[in-house]
Design a protein around this motif. Structure first.
Motif, PDB file in Angstrom:
ATOM      1  N   THR A   1      30.391  32.388  27.811  1.00 53.26           N
ATOM      2  CA  THR A   1      29.173  31.979  28.513  1.00 53.26           C
ATOM      3  C   THR A   1      29.477  31.746  29.991  1.00 53.26           C
ATOM      4  N   ARG A   2      28.420  31.683  30.788  1.00 47.54           N
ATOM      5  CA  ARG A   2      28.608  31.457  32.221  1.00 47.54           C
ATOM      6  C   ARG A   2      29.212  30.088  32.496  1.00 47.54           C
ATOM      7  N   SER A   3      28.799  29.093  31.728  1.00 48.56           N
ATOM      8  CA  SER A   3      29.343  27.747  31.948  1.00 48.56           C
ATOM      9  C   SER A   3      30.835  27.703  31.616  1.00 48.56           C
ATOM     10  N   GLU A   4      31.234  28.416  30.572  1.00 43.75           N
ATOM     11  CA  GLU A   4      32.659  28.476  30.232  1.00 43.75           C
ATOM     12  C   GLU A   4      33.449  29.187  31.321  1.00 43.75           C
ATOM     13  N   LEU A   5      32.883  30.257  31.846  1.00 45.13           N
ATOM     14  CA  LEU A   5      33.560  30.998  32.906  1.00 45.13           C
ATOM     15  C   LEU A   5      33.701  30.141  34.162  1.00 45.13           C
TER      16      LEU A   5
ATOM     17  N   MET B   1      55.525  36.940  23.888  1.00 46.29           N
ATOM     18  CA  MET B   1      55.461  35.683  24.629  1.00 46.29           C
ATOM     19  C   MET B   1      55.028  35.867  26.085  1.00 46.29           C
ATOM     20  N   PRO B   2      55.567  36.861  26.825  1.00 47.50           N
ATOM     21  CA  PRO B   2      55.057  37.065  28.190  1.00 47.50           C
ATOM     22  C   PRO B   2      53.567  37.390  28.220  1.00 47.50           C
ATOM     23  N   SER B   3      53.104  38.175  27.255  1.00 47.95           N
ATOM     24  CA  SER B   3      51.674  38.501  27.207  1.00 47.95           C
ATOM     25  C   SER B   3      50.842  37.257  26.941  1.00 47.95           C
ATOM     26  N   MET B   4      51.325  36.410  26.038  1.00 49.49           N
ATOM     27  CA  MET B   4      50.612  35.172  25.744  1.00 49.49           C
ATOM     28  C   MET B   4      50.532  34.285  26.979  1.00 49.49           C
ATOM     29  N   THR B   5      51.633  34.190  27.712  1.00 52.81           N
ATOM     30  CA  THR B   5      51.654  33.374  28.920  1.00 52.81           C
ATOM     31  C   THR B   5      50.644  33.879  29.944  1.00 52.81           C
ATOM     32  N   THR B   6      50.600  35.187  30.133  1.00 53.73           N
ATOM     33  CA  THR B   6      49.661  35.769  31.089  1.00 53.73           C
ATOM     34  C   THR B   6      48.216  35.515  30.671  1.00 53.73           C
TER      35      THR B   6
ATOM     36  N   ARG C   1      45.125  33.064  32.471  1.00 51.09           N
ATOM     37  CA  ARG C   1      43.844  33.618  32.903  1.00 51.09           C
ATOM     38  C   ARG C   1      42.660  32.963  32.201  1.00 51.09           C
ATOM     39  N   TRP C   2      42.862  32.531  30.976  1.00 49.62           N
ATOM     40  CA  TRP C   2      41.748  32.105  30.148  1.00 49.62           C
ATOM     41  C   TRP C   2      41.517  30.595  30.119  1.00 49.62           C
ATOM     42  N   PHE C   3      42.477  29.799  30.586  1.00 52.62           N
ATOM     43  CA  PHE C   3      42.329  28.350  30.474  1.00 52.62           C
ATOM     44  C   PHE C   3      42.588  27.668  31.811  1.00 52.62           C
ATOM     45  N   PRO C   4      41.773  26.648  32.143  1.00 53.23           N
ATOM     46  CA  PRO C   4      42.082  25.837  33.323  1.00 53.23           C
ATOM     47  C   PRO C   4      43.383  25.077  33.104  1.00 53.23           C
ATOM     48  N   ARG C   5      43.972  24.632  34.184  1.00 55.29           N
ATOM     49  CA  ARG C   5      45.321  24.084  34.118  1.00 55.29           C
ATOM     50  C   ARG C   5      45.423  22.861  33.211  1.00 55.29           C
TER      51      ARG C   5
ATOM     52  N   TRP D   1      42.075  41.796  16.880  1.00 54.79           N
ATOM     53  CA  TRP D   1      42.342  41.437  18.273  1.00 54.79           C
ATOM     54  C   TRP D   1      41.768  42.478  19.237  1.00 54.79           C
ATOM     55  N   SER D   2      41.990  43.734  18.954  1.00 62.23           N
ATOM     56  CA  SER D   2      41.580  44.802  19.874  1.00 62.23           C
ATOM     57  C   SER D   2      40.074  44.863  20.053  1.00 62.23           C
ATOM     58  N   SER D   3      39.343  44.470  19.036  1.00 61.18           N
ATOM     59  CA  SER D   3      37.888  44.565  19.113  1.00 61.18           C
ATOM     60  C   SER D   3      37.234  43.336  19.731  1.00 61.18           C
ATOM     61  N   GLY D   4      37.990  42.251  19.925  1.00 61.79           N
ATOM     62  CA  GLY D   4      37.337  41.029  20.373  1.00 61.79           C
ATOM     63  C   GLY D   4      37.926  40.329  21.573  1.00 61.79           C
ATOM     64  N   VAL D   5      39.061  40.816  22.111  1.00 58.87           N
ATOM     65  CA  VAL D   5      39.745  40.099  23.187  1.00 58.87           C
ATOM     66  C   VAL D   5      39.874  40.986  24.415  1.00 58.87           C
ATOM     67  N   THR D   6      39.641  40.397  25.592  1.00 57.82           N
ATOM     68  CA  THR D   6      39.812  41.104  26.863  1.00 57.82           C
ATOM     69  C   THR D   6      40.891  40.417  27.684  1.00 57.82           C
ATOM     70  N   ASN D   7      41.429  41.146  28.659  1.00 55.16           N
ATOM     71  CA  ASN D   7      42.495  40.586  29.491  1.00 55.16           C
ATOM     72  C   ASN D   7      42.001  39.446  30.374  1.00 55.16           C
ATOM     73  N   ASN D   8      40.764  39.554  30.845  1.00 53.15           N
ATOM     74  CA  ASN D   8      40.203  38.553  31.745  1.00 53.15           C
ATOM     75  C   ASN D   8      38.916  37.985  31.158  1.00 53.15           C
ATOM     76  N   PRO D   9      38.679  36.692  31.338  1.00 55.97           N
ATOM     77  CA  PRO D   9      37.477  36.088  30.750  1.00 55.97           C
ATOM     78  C   PRO D   9      36.179  36.671  31.293  1.00 55.97           C
ATOM     79  N   GLN D  10      36.171  37.096  32.551  1.00 57.18           N
ATOM     80  CA  GLN D  10      34.933  37.637  33.119  1.00 57.18           C
ATOM     81  C   GLN D  10      34.536  38.970  32.495  1.00 57.18           C
ATOM     82  N   ASP D  11      35.475  39.614  31.794  1.00 55.76           N
ATOM     83  CA  ASP D  11      35.169  40.884  31.136  1.00 55.76           C
ATOM     84  C   ASP D  11      34.736  40.707  29.683  1.00 55.76           C
ATOM     85  N   SER D  12      34.777  39.493  29.186  1.00 60.18           N
ATOM     86  CA  SER D  12      34.480  39.256  27.777  1.00 60.18           C
ATOM     87  C   SER D  12      32.976  39.131  27.544  1.00 60.18           C
ATOM     88  N   PRO D  13      32.446  39.808  26.531  1.00 62.69           N
ATOM     89  CA  PRO D  13      31.018  39.671  26.218  1.00 62.69           C
ATOM     90  C   PRO D  13      30.706  38.391  25.449  1.00 62.69           C
ATOM     91  N   PHE D  14      31.738  37.661  25.044  1.00 67.22           N
ATOM     92  CA  PHE D  14      31.529  36.488  24.198  1.00 67.22           C
ATOM     93  C   PHE D  14      31.569  35.170  24.963  1.00 67.22           C
TER      94      PHE D  14
END
Length: 345
Positions: free
Chosen positions: A121-125, A41-46, A50-54, A106-119
């Motif tokens: 887009t710039r508009s999403e970021l 749960m703490p990991s999910m919260t973090t 990071r990944w969603f606007p408020r 999960w390990s192959s497709g998820v990053t801690n921060n959105p700016q590090d994700s290859p998946f």
């Protein structure tokens, strides 16, 4: 998070062996399971902070927690069948395998921060970053506040007490619902599983709609504080009233309706205290979640064990359901008085 899931899946796989070996081995394996599961749960919260606007986080939490609740449904329905058909090791092997499969994906497709994700887009970021900038005074990372500083603020205690009350009621129903149907209405274990699974399924659905409603209210100009208070009040007052009504249920179908209402409305807490950690401490939401989860876990332990003693002492579930209902009401008052949607740390 991946390490946590991998380790608790391993602990799940080892549980039948430990049970056959000795009581001490079983206790050690289950304690290890709990330690590994504590990161979820703490990991999910973090990650969500990071990944969603408020103004999208409540919906994201609703979707995430829907999977959490549907896991209860699958477990309640499959476990009795597998126990009778395969034996005691069957459910543990299945659930451990599913966990390890999830880790590989999960390990192959998820990053801690959105700016590090290859998946992404710039508009999403840009959307994510803009959502944070609107509500956060500065983008400069701040160090985690000291524990004593966190505990010195009443909004922190509002979250802690809400987490404790939520876990108290949640784990009472999760642990004792099948026993309740079996004891009070004399239904067998398989029937009890079906009666018990229905509330969790509706909770998954209602949690998503609670999140969507919360985000809609924020986007239409309502303050975050008022939205969090409204959602949390529904999430506690609804279950409290439903548990009081449950005392008067005369049939398993009627009891299932009241439990379904209780758990469905309790999912509104996902748009209350569960999100409020990201509001008051956006840079250390996971840390705050870990603190509140410690208290919540202790409450879950006390309530789960306490239910057994209450039922044995008084001979019925009614007294403990009433205590739980009034605990919901008292925490609601504290939440309304001291919770805030503004940044504190």
């Amino acid at each position: 998070l991946a390490w946590g899931v991998a380790l608790w899946s391993l602990a799940t796989l080892l549980t039948p062996w430990a049970a056959a070996h000795s009581t001490l081995a079983l206790l050690c394996v289950r304690a290890f399971f709990g330690l590994a599961e504590g990161v979820a749960m703490p990991s999910m919260t973090t990650l969500l902070s990071r990944w969603f606007p408020r103004d999208e986080r409540a919906s994201a939490v609703g979707i995430s927690m829907a999977g959490f609740h549907m896991g209860n449904v699958v477990g309640l329905l499959l476990t009795p069948i597998m126990l009778s058909c395969i034996g005691i090791s069957g459910p543990f092997i299945l659930f451990a395998s599913l966990g390890l499969l999830w880790v590989s994906t999960w390990s192959s497709g998820v990053t801690n921060n959105p700016q590090d994700s290859p998946f992404i887009t710039r508009s999403e970021l840009r959307l994510i970053q803009a959502g944070k900038q609107v509500h956060t005074p500065t983008n400069r990372a701040k160090p985690n506040p000291y524990l004593l500083l966190l505990l010195s603020k009443l909004p922190t205690w509002a979250i802690i007490f809400a987490n404790m009350t939520n876990n108290w009621g949640y784990f009472v129903l999760l642990s004792w619902m099948p026993v309740y149907f079996q004891t009070v209405f004399n239904v067998n274990l398989k029937q009890a599983a079906w009666f018990s699974a229905l509330p969790w399924a509706t909770m998954a659905i209602s949690g998503y709609y609670a999140g969507a409603a919360s985000d809609f209210l924020i986007r239409t100009g309502h303050s975050v504080t008022s939205v969090r208070k409204i959602m949390q009040s529904i999430g506690f007052m609804g279950p409290g009233l439903s548990l009081l009504c449950l005392n008067y249920a005369k049939s398993p179908s009627c009891a299932a309706v009241f439990m379904t209402v209780a758990l469905s409305l309790s999912s509104f807490s996902q748009a209350g205290f569960l999100l409020n950690m990201q509001d008051i401490a956006p840079e250390c939401a996971g840390f705050l979640h870990g603190i509140s989860n410690c208290a919540g876990t202790l409450a879950a332990i006390v309530s789960t064990i306490g239910t057994g003693y209450f039922v044995q002492w008084l001979g019925s579930f009614q007294a403990f359901l009433t205590v739980t209902a009034f605990l919901y009401f008292a925490t609601t008052v504290f939440w309304i008085l001291f919770a805030t949607g503004e940044r504190v740390f």
